[in-house]
Design an enzyme around this catalytic site. Structure first.
Site, PDB file in Angstrom:
ATOM      1  N   HIS A  35     -10.918 -59.430  27.619  1.00  0.00           N
ATOM      2  CA  HIS A  35      -9.907 -60.337  27.362  1.00  0.00           C
ATOM      3  C   HIS A  35      -9.750 -60.675  25.718  1.00  0.00           C
ATOM      4  O   HIS A  35     -10.717 -61.295  25.348  1.00  0.00           O
ATOM      5  CB  HIS A  35      -9.838 -61.693  28.160  1.00  0.00           C
ATOM      6  N   GLY A  36      -8.520 -60.356  25.135  1.00  0.00           N
ATOM      7  CA  GLY A  36      -8.565 -60.315  23.775  1.00  0.00           C
ATOM      8  C   GLY A  36      -9.061 -59.738  22.785  1.00  0.00           C
ATOM      9  O   GLY A  36      -9.198 -60.090  21.636  1.00  0.00           O
TER      10      GLY A  36
ATOM     11  N   ASP B  74      -1.511 -51.827  31.327  1.00  0.00           N
ATOM     12  CA  ASP B  74      -0.750 -52.778  31.648  1.00  0.00           C
ATOM     13  C   ASP B  74       0.444 -52.950  30.776  1.00  0.00           C
ATOM     14  O   ASP B  74       1.558 -52.858  31.185  1.00  0.00           O
ATOM     15  CB  ASP B  74      -1.177 -54.299  31.886  1.00  0.00           C
ATOM     16  N   HIS B  75       0.072 -52.919  29.355  1.00  0.00           N
ATOM     17  CA  HIS B  75       1.134 -53.313  28.508  1.00  0.00           C
ATOM     18  C   HIS B  75       2.043 -51.962  27.956  1.00  0.00           C
ATOM     19  O   HIS B  75       3.130 -52.117  27.483  1.00  0.00           O
ATOM     20  CB  HIS B  75       0.494 -53.911  27.178  1.00  0.00           C
TER      21      HIS B  75
ATOM     22  N   ARG C 195       0.176 -57.801  39.118  1.00  0.00           N
ATOM     23  CA  ARG C 195       0.694 -59.122  39.234  1.00  0.00           C
ATOM     24  C   ARG C 195       1.570 -59.352  40.331  1.00  0.00           C
ATOM     25  O   ARG C 195       2.438 -58.587  40.853  1.00  0.00           O
ATOM     26  CB  ARG C 195       1.295 -59.672  38.008  1.00  0.00           C
TER      27      ARG C 195
ATOM     28  N   GLU D  11     -16.989 -60.460  35.521  1.00  0.00           N
ATOM     29  CA  GLU D  11     -16.423 -60.188  34.182  1.00  0.00           C
ATOM     30  C   GLU D  11     -16.195 -61.205  33.311  1.00  0.00           C
ATOM     31  O   GLU D  11     -15.618 -62.344  34.017  1.00  0.00           O
ATOM     32  CB  GLU D  11     -15.248 -59.380  34.478  1.00  0.00           C
TER      33      GLU D  11
ATOM     34  N   ARG E 114       5.288 -58.028  36.887  1.00  0.00           N
ATOM     35  CA  ARG E 114       5.793 -57.973  35.678  1.00  0.00           C
ATOM     36  C   ARG E 114       5.615 -56.917  34.758  1.00  0.00           C
ATOM     37  O   ARG E 114       6.287 -56.321  33.766  1.00  0.00           O
ATOM     38  CB  ARG E 114       5.562 -59.401  34.704  1.00  0.00           C
ATOM     39  N   HIS E 115       4.536 -56.399  35.190  1.00  0.00           N
ATOM     40  CA  HIS E 115       4.186 -54.960  34.533  1.00  0.00           C
ATOM     41  C   HIS E 115       3.890 -53.849  35.237  1.00  0.00           C
ATOM     42  O   HIS E 115       4.748 -53.033  35.704  1.00  0.00           O
ATOM     43  CB  HIS E 115       3.029 -55.196  33.135  1.00  0.00           C
TER      44      HIS E 115
ATOM     45  N   GLU F 241      -6.980 -54.972  39.130  1.00  0.00           N
ATOM     46  CA  GLU F 241      -7.139 -56.471  38.899  1.00  0.00           C
ATOM     47  C   GLU F 241      -6.097 -56.793  39.596  1.00  0.00           C
ATOM     48  O   GLU F 241      -4.826 -56.633  39.666  1.00  0.00           O
ATOM     49  CB  GLU F 241      -6.874 -56.842  37.348  1.00  0.00           C
TER      50      GLU F 241
ATOM     51  N   ARG G  91      13.052 -52.160  29.533  1.00  0.00           N
ATOM     52  CA  ARG G  91      14.406 -51.409  29.366  1.00  0.00           C
ATOM     53  C   ARG G  91      14.617 -50.674  30.690  1.00  0.00           C
ATOM     54  O   ARG G  91      15.597 -50.178  31.131  1.00  0.00           O
ATOM     55  CB  ARG G  91      14.318 -50.347  28.238  1.00  0.00           C
TER      56      ARG G  91
ATOM     57  N   HIS H  73      -3.513 -54.482  36.178  1.00  0.00           N
ATOM     58  CA  HIS H  73      -3.530 -55.578  36.862  1.00  0.00           C
ATOM     59  C   HIS H  73      -2.251 -55.700  37.595  1.00  0.00           C
ATOM     60  O   HIS H  73      -0.732 -55.723  36.812  1.00  0.00           O
ATOM     61  CB  HIS H  73      -3.483 -56.791  35.822  1.00  0.00           C
TER      62      HIS H  73
ATOM     63  N   THR I 205      -0.556 -64.478  30.090  1.00  0.00           N
ATOM     64  CA  THR I 205      -1.606 -63.689  30.270  1.00  0.00           C
ATOM     65  C   THR I 205      -2.765 -64.472  31.288  1.00  0.00           C
ATOM     66  O   THR I 205      -2.769 -65.729  31.182  1.00  0.00           O
ATOM     67  CB  THR I 205      -2.381 -63.033  29.152  1.00  0.00           C
ATOM     68  N   THR I 206      -3.919 -64.043  31.640  1.00  0.00           N
ATOM     69  CA  THR I 206      -4.928 -64.738  32.604  1.00  0.00           C
ATOM     70  C   THR I 206      -5.464 -65.567  31.579  1.00  0.00           C
ATOM     71  O   THR I 206      -5.970 -65.292  30.730  1.00  0.00           O
ATOM     72  CB  THR I 206      -5.662 -63.618  33.019  1.00  0.00           C
TER      73      THR I 206
ATOM     74  N   ASN J 149      -7.143 -51.023  29.688  1.00  0.00           N
ATOM     75  CA  ASN J 149      -6.160 -51.672  30.560  1.00  0.00           C
ATOM     76  C   ASN J 149      -4.704 -51.143  30.039  1.00  0.00           C
ATOM     77  O   ASN J 149      -4.625 -51.254  28.925  1.00  0.00           O
ATOM     78  CB  ASN J 149      -6.397 -53.236  30.471  1.00  0.00           C
TER      79      ASN J 149
ATOM     80  N   GLY K 241      -7.244 -54.011  26.735  1.00  0.00           N
ATOM     81  CA  GLY K 241      -5.812 -53.636  26.867  1.00  0.00           C
ATOM     82  C   GLY K 241      -4.866 -53.721  25.711  1.00  0.00           C
ATOM     83  O   GLY K 241      -4.785 -53.117  24.853  1.00  0.00           O
ATOM     84  N   HIS K 242      -4.536 -54.955  25.674  1.00  0.00           N
ATOM     85  CA  HIS K 242      -3.234 -55.525  24.762  1.00  0.00           C
ATOM     86  C   HIS K 242      -3.506 -54.959  23.529  1.00  0.00           C
ATOM     87  O   HIS K 242      -2.644 -54.311  22.635  1.00  0.00           O
ATOM     88  CB  HIS K 242      -3.061 -56.852  24.788  1.00  0.00           C
TER      89      HIS K 242
HETATM   90  N1  PXP Z   1     -10.131 -58.369  31.873  1.00  0.00           N
HETATM   91  C1  PXP Z   1      -9.434 -59.245  32.646  1.00  0.00           C
HETATM   92  C2  PXP Z   1     -10.065 -59.821  34.011  1.00  0.00           C
HETATM   93  C3  PXP Z   1      -7.890 -59.364  32.390  1.00  0.00           C
HETATM   94  O1  PXP Z   1      -7.106 -60.037  33.223  1.00  0.00           O
HETATM   95  C4  PXP Z   1      -7.509 -58.662  31.277  1.00  0.00           C
HETATM   96  C5  PXP Z   1      -6.081 -58.828  30.872  1.00  0.00           C
HETATM   97  O2  PXP Z   1      -5.232 -58.340  31.839  1.00  0.00           O
HETATM   98  C6  PXP Z   1      -8.137 -57.998  30.536  1.00  0.00           C
HETATM   99  C7  PXP Z   1      -9.568 -57.638  30.821  1.00  0.00           C
HETATM  100  C8  PXP Z   1      -7.737 -57.081  29.238  1.00  0.00           C
HETATM  101  O3  PXP Z   1      -7.323 -58.113  28.309  1.00  0.00           O
HETATM  102  P1  PXP Z   1      -6.585 -57.818  26.933  1.00  0.00           P
HETATM  103  O4  PXP Z   1      -5.255 -57.044  27.439  1.00  0.00           O
HETATM  104  O5  PXP Z   1      -6.357 -59.010  26.280  1.00  0.00           O
HETATM  105  O6  PXP Z   1      -7.409 -56.817  26.318  1.00  0.00           O
END
Ligand code: PXP
Length: 248
Positions: free
Chosen positions: A194-195, A9-10, A45, A151, A49-50, A70, A18, A43, A100-101, A7, A216-217
């Protein structure tokens, strides 16, 4: 083999801080492809935001690996998905005020309209995934509304691990394992995410029904120190070690 969806996104979060064109999430996605990512997740959104609409268009046009879009289950997002027809669409709950979600979709509550929402996406060739907790009611409902994939939300498991609450973490892992088994028995493909971090990915990767993890993060954070390619390679190694039961 357990697939890794990266992912990005970040990367866009840093860019948007910036208002510059850099760092470019497409460049990150191409590096992730090179480093062995099996898919790219982004994602879009509602508040942008990203990831931006233009990012999705560029990702859809340039990636060799599958794109997993997403999005919230809204008419606006459905139209965007139908325009780009990504390989997969993962429906997530979205609240503007959240960082976050936070939780999974309430598929059991929204079953009536979710089936109608999913049908055109499925007809357009997208694999529709629902981001849910491991509650059996949600998994049963996901199978009924015509999703191809669920998921499972690993955020609680990861938070409990970070907070050192080992007994609750282990109970959460049992819930995820039971959920993965139930979903697979209903014919759903099972993903999780997630996480996830280097420390938490192993026990999740060990759940045999899982086909894909989306991360992702932590990967983007780690890439500040090591670069994205090495961060992905290390995550992949820990996933493989978890899957094969080896200690990392
Ligand atoms: N899966 C889903 C459905 C999510 O919404 C996210 C966060 O956007 C992730 C996975 C990835 O989560 P993380 O960025 O915490 O790894």
């Amino acid at each position: 083999m357990l697939r890794l969806g990266v992912n990005i996104d970040h990367v866009a979060t840093v860019r948007n801080a910036r208002g510059t064109p850099w760092p470019d999430p497409l460049r990150a996605a191409l590096i992730a492809e090179e480093a062995g990512a099996d898919g790219i997740t982004a994602h879009l959104r509602e508040d942008r935001r990203h990831i931006s609409d233009d990012d999705i268009a560029r990702l859809a046009g340039a990636l060799r690996v599958p794109l997993n879009l997403e999005m919230a289950a809204t008419a606006e997002m459905q139209a965007i998905a139908l325009r780009h027809r990504p390989h997969a669409v993962c429906l997530v709950p979205e609240k503007r005020e959240e960082r976050t979600t936070e939780g999974g979709l309430d598929v059991a509550r929204d079953e009536g309209w979710l089936a109608d929402f999913i049908a055109p996406l499925r007809d357009a060739g997208c694999r529709v995934s629902l981001f849910i907790g491991h509650d059996p009611r949600q998994i049963d409902a996901a199978a009924r509304v015509g999703a191809a994939v669920v998921e499972l939300h690993t955020g609680a498991y990861c938070d409990l691990d970070t907070e050192g609450r080992a007994a609750e973490r282990d109970a959460e892992l049992v819930g995820l394992a039971d959920g993965a088994r139930l979903a697979a028995s209903l014919g759903l493909e099972v993903h999780a995410g997630h996480g996830l971090t280097f420390d938490t990915v192993g026990p999740i990767a060990a759940l045999p029904e899982l086909a894909e993890l989306n991360i992702g993060h932590f990967l983007i954070a780690e890439s500040i120190f090591t670069g994205l390619g090495p961060a992905i390679a290390e995550m992949r190694a820990r996933m493989d070690a978890g899957r094969s039961g080896a200690r990392t």
